[in-house]
Design an enzyme around this catalytic site. Structure first.
Site, PDB file in Angstrom:
ATOM      1  N   ALA A 105       4.357   5.308   2.634  1.00 33.00           N
ATOM      2  CA  ALA A 105       5.764   5.548   2.246  1.00 33.00           C
ATOM      3  C   ALA A 105       5.828   5.288   1.051  1.00 33.00           C
ATOM      4  O   ALA A 105       5.131   4.739   0.316  1.00 33.00           O
ATOM      5  CB  ALA A 105       6.765   4.658   3.186  1.00 33.00           C
ATOM      6  N   GLU A 156       0.886  -1.131  -0.209  1.00 31.83           N
ATOM      7  CA  GLU A 156      -0.075   0.011   0.088  1.00 31.83           C
ATOM      8  C   GLU A 156       0.877   1.230   0.019  1.00 31.83           C
ATOM      9  O   GLU A 156       1.797   1.368   0.667  1.00 31.83           O
ATOM     10  CB  GLU A 156      -0.695  -0.232   1.401  1.00 31.83           C
ATOM     11  CG  GLU A 156      -2.315   0.752   1.161  1.00 31.83           C
ATOM     12  CD  GLU A 156      -1.925   2.289   1.431  1.00 31.83           C
ATOM     13  OE1 GLU A 156      -2.447   3.179   0.664  1.00 31.83           O
ATOM     14  OE2 GLU A 156      -1.354   2.454   2.305  1.00 31.83           O
ATOM     15  N   HIS A 157       0.555   2.429  -0.732  1.00 28.32           N
ATOM     16  CA  HIS A 157       1.463   3.286  -1.163  1.00 28.32           C
ATOM     17  C   HIS A 157       1.613   4.331  -0.234  1.00 28.32           C
ATOM     18  O   HIS A 157       2.639   5.313  -0.115  1.00 28.32           O
ATOM     19  CB  HIS A 157       1.111   3.846  -2.699  1.00 28.32           C
ATOM     20  CG  HIS A 157       2.360   4.371  -3.214  1.00 28.32           C
ATOM     21  ND1 HIS A 157       3.305   5.282  -2.722  1.00 28.32           N
ATOM     22  CD2 HIS A 157       2.949   4.355  -4.533  1.00 28.32           C
ATOM     23  CE1 HIS A 157       4.260   5.501  -3.582  1.00 28.32           C
ATOM     24  NE2 HIS A 157       3.947   4.725  -4.739  1.00 28.32           N
ATOM     25  N   SER A 158       0.332   4.757   0.696  1.00 27.97           N
ATOM     26  CA  SER A 158       0.331   6.280   1.127  1.00 27.97           C
ATOM     27  C   SER A 158       1.256   6.131   2.335  1.00 27.97           C
ATOM     28  O   SER A 158       1.553   7.391   2.543  1.00 27.97           O
ATOM     29  CB  SER A 158      -1.219   6.195   1.779  1.00 27.97           C
ATOM     30  OG  SER A 158      -1.606   5.420   2.745  1.00 27.97           O
TER      31      SER A 158
END
Length: 480
Positions: A470, A466-468
């Site tokens: 880091a 999941e990107h948010s």
């Protein structure tokens, strides 16, 4: 949720009755002891990073030097120690010497704090120099050589992960004129002459009417926050997006292409989970070294804080990141079933062999999935407002199971199919491998978790991230 190890109450005619044996009380005692040890360890690590590049030994050296000066009838404090002694309570003549030692300790602490602050400011000013970025390859100017020498002097020795956080320079705020000019340069190739003239007119109107006030707000935030961009970037680029995380946001990481340490799925899962939790242990103790460009210039380490025990929780208007201090289990998905697997015993982290045995029990378990369980994780791949609405209903009827997933250290998916590079058709096999890591079957990844560890039936690994929380280099460092 199918627990691997559970605490089972006994049922009587009067209701539920928990069996509190001596081993249960011992577990409670050890749990509290571990909690206090973690709190003390974090407090000590925060203290060490706060005083870096100094160390507690430097305070002892300073205090000893002041005491030696007093013994030689010298006063390096220029009378301040006597002033401090007068402010201390009078405990009688027999404690006069103790008051002198306390006054010297207080003066040493104040002087030590001032020196640390000076070191932080000096290092921050040094790290604001960017001339080294423009140096030609293989050559270095005299200013850059001088800068490197000064950074080496002021950087201290044996840094911890967050040692440089207080010394990093603030993100500079570009002038609004430069921002507008670069914006117009970026849109010029894609606009017609008429559209560009209209856009340039709007830009000039913005500069005349609104820019100065907004720029002042931005300057104010840059003075108050360590980075005026990061929280807005996290919120408006990621958390406010209502699109599906799958494909649009999440990304994947592959295993070694040509090396598979073992084709036994449970063994590979046990080793990987053990290694990841060892990394988390080092992370909590700040034993991971900070990233240094050219071995000198530190990068910000703030994003490392949320690698583990983190879940992106959907909301109606925007999501939020939920991060726990600790988690002693992982959530596992296999053939449509969810399992809660404990990762620690009272004596510490389970061995790879013990973890392998738990994963093997899951693989050998013939029980079917519960109603609505098999495709539940597909909701995490849905548009965020739809998933937020469904999650509210799910929390009311299966709150404990949801908490077991969202409160896990990370998510593990035991896939029933093999994956990886094949010699017969390398292009197609790599495409299939990437597709399996990025999307799977759409219902066998928990896309909200900070990362999902995917273990294929032939022992190959991968991550869905999941990107948010880091950027990719942080999770890539952990993966390597």
């Amino acid at each position: 949720m199918h627990p691997q190890v559970g605490f089972r109450p006994s049922l009587t005619s009067d209701g539920a009755e928990a069996d509190l044996s001596a081993s249960a009380l011992q577990d409670i005692y050890l749990s509290g002891l571990r909690s206090w040890k973690r709190h003390l360890s974090r407090f000590w690590n925060d203290f060490l990073t706060g005083v870096f590049p100094a160390s507690p030994l430097s305070w002892l050296f300073l205090f000893s030097a002041i005491q030696l000066a007093w013994f030689l009838q010298l006063d390096p404090s220029l009378g301040l120690t006597e002033k401090i002694k007068e402010l201390l309570p009078d405990w009688g003549g027999q404690h006069h010497r103790l008051r002198g030692v306390l006054a010297a300790a207080l003066f040493a602490s104040c002087l030590w704090g001032a020196l640390i602050f000076t070191l932080h400011v000096a290092l921050r000013l040094l790290l604001s120099y960017h001339g080294w970025l423009l140096e030609p390859h293989g050559a270095m100017s005299s200013p850059t050589k001088t800068w490197l020498a000064l950074v080496r002097i002021f950087s201290g020795r044996h840094p911890m992960l967050f040692s440089y956080q207080r010394s990093l320079p603030r993100q500079p705020v570009p002038s609004v004129q430069d921002t507008v000019r670069k914006y117009l340069e970026s849109v010029r190739p894609v606009l017609s002459d008429e559209d560009f003239d209209w856009t340039a007119g709007l830009a000039q109107e913005f500069l005349r009417l609104q820019a100065s006030l907004l720029q002042w707000y931005l300057q104010l935030k840059s003075w108050w926050a360590s980075n005026y961009v990061s929280d807005w970037w996290e919120e408006f680029v990621y958390l406010r997006s209502r699109n599906s995380l799958m494909v649009n946001s999440n990304y994947y990481m592959m295993d070694f292409l040509y090396v598979t340490p073992t084709p036994v799925q449970a063994a590979r899962a046990g080793n990987a989970v053990h290694a990841l939790l060892l990394y988390r242990h080092r992370l909590n103790r700040q034993e991971i070294l900070p990233t240094l460009l050219m071995g000198m210039r530190p990068l910000c380490s703030a994003q490392y804080e949320k690698i583990f025990n983190t879940t992106r929780v959907p909301g109606a208007q925007k999501d939020h990141l939920r991060h726990l201090r600790d988690s002693r289990h992982v959530a596992v998905f296999h053939r449509g079933r969810f399992f809660r697997v404990g990762t620690h015993s009272p004596s510490g982290l389970l061995s790879p062999r013990a973890l392998e045995q738990q994963f093997q029990r899951i693989l050998d378990d013939p029980s079917p999935a519960c109603p609505h369980e098999e495709h539940l994780a597909a909701l995490t791949a849905a548009p965020r407002d739809l998933w937020a609405q469904a999650r509210r209903s799910l929390k009311s009827c299966a709150g404990e199971a949801l908490e077991a997933v969202e409160g896990a250290a990370f998510f593990v998916s035991l896939d029933s199919e093999p994956a990886g590079l094949t010699r017969e058709d390398p292009a197609a096999s790599l495409d299939a491998y990437a597709h399996a890591l990025l999307a799977g079957r759409g219902h066998d990844r928990w896309y909200d978790k900070s990362f999902t560890l995917i273990v294929f039936s032939n022992g190959k690994l991968g991550l869905s991230v999941e990107h948010s929380w880091a950027d990719c280099p942080v999770s890539g460092h952990m993966w390597e």
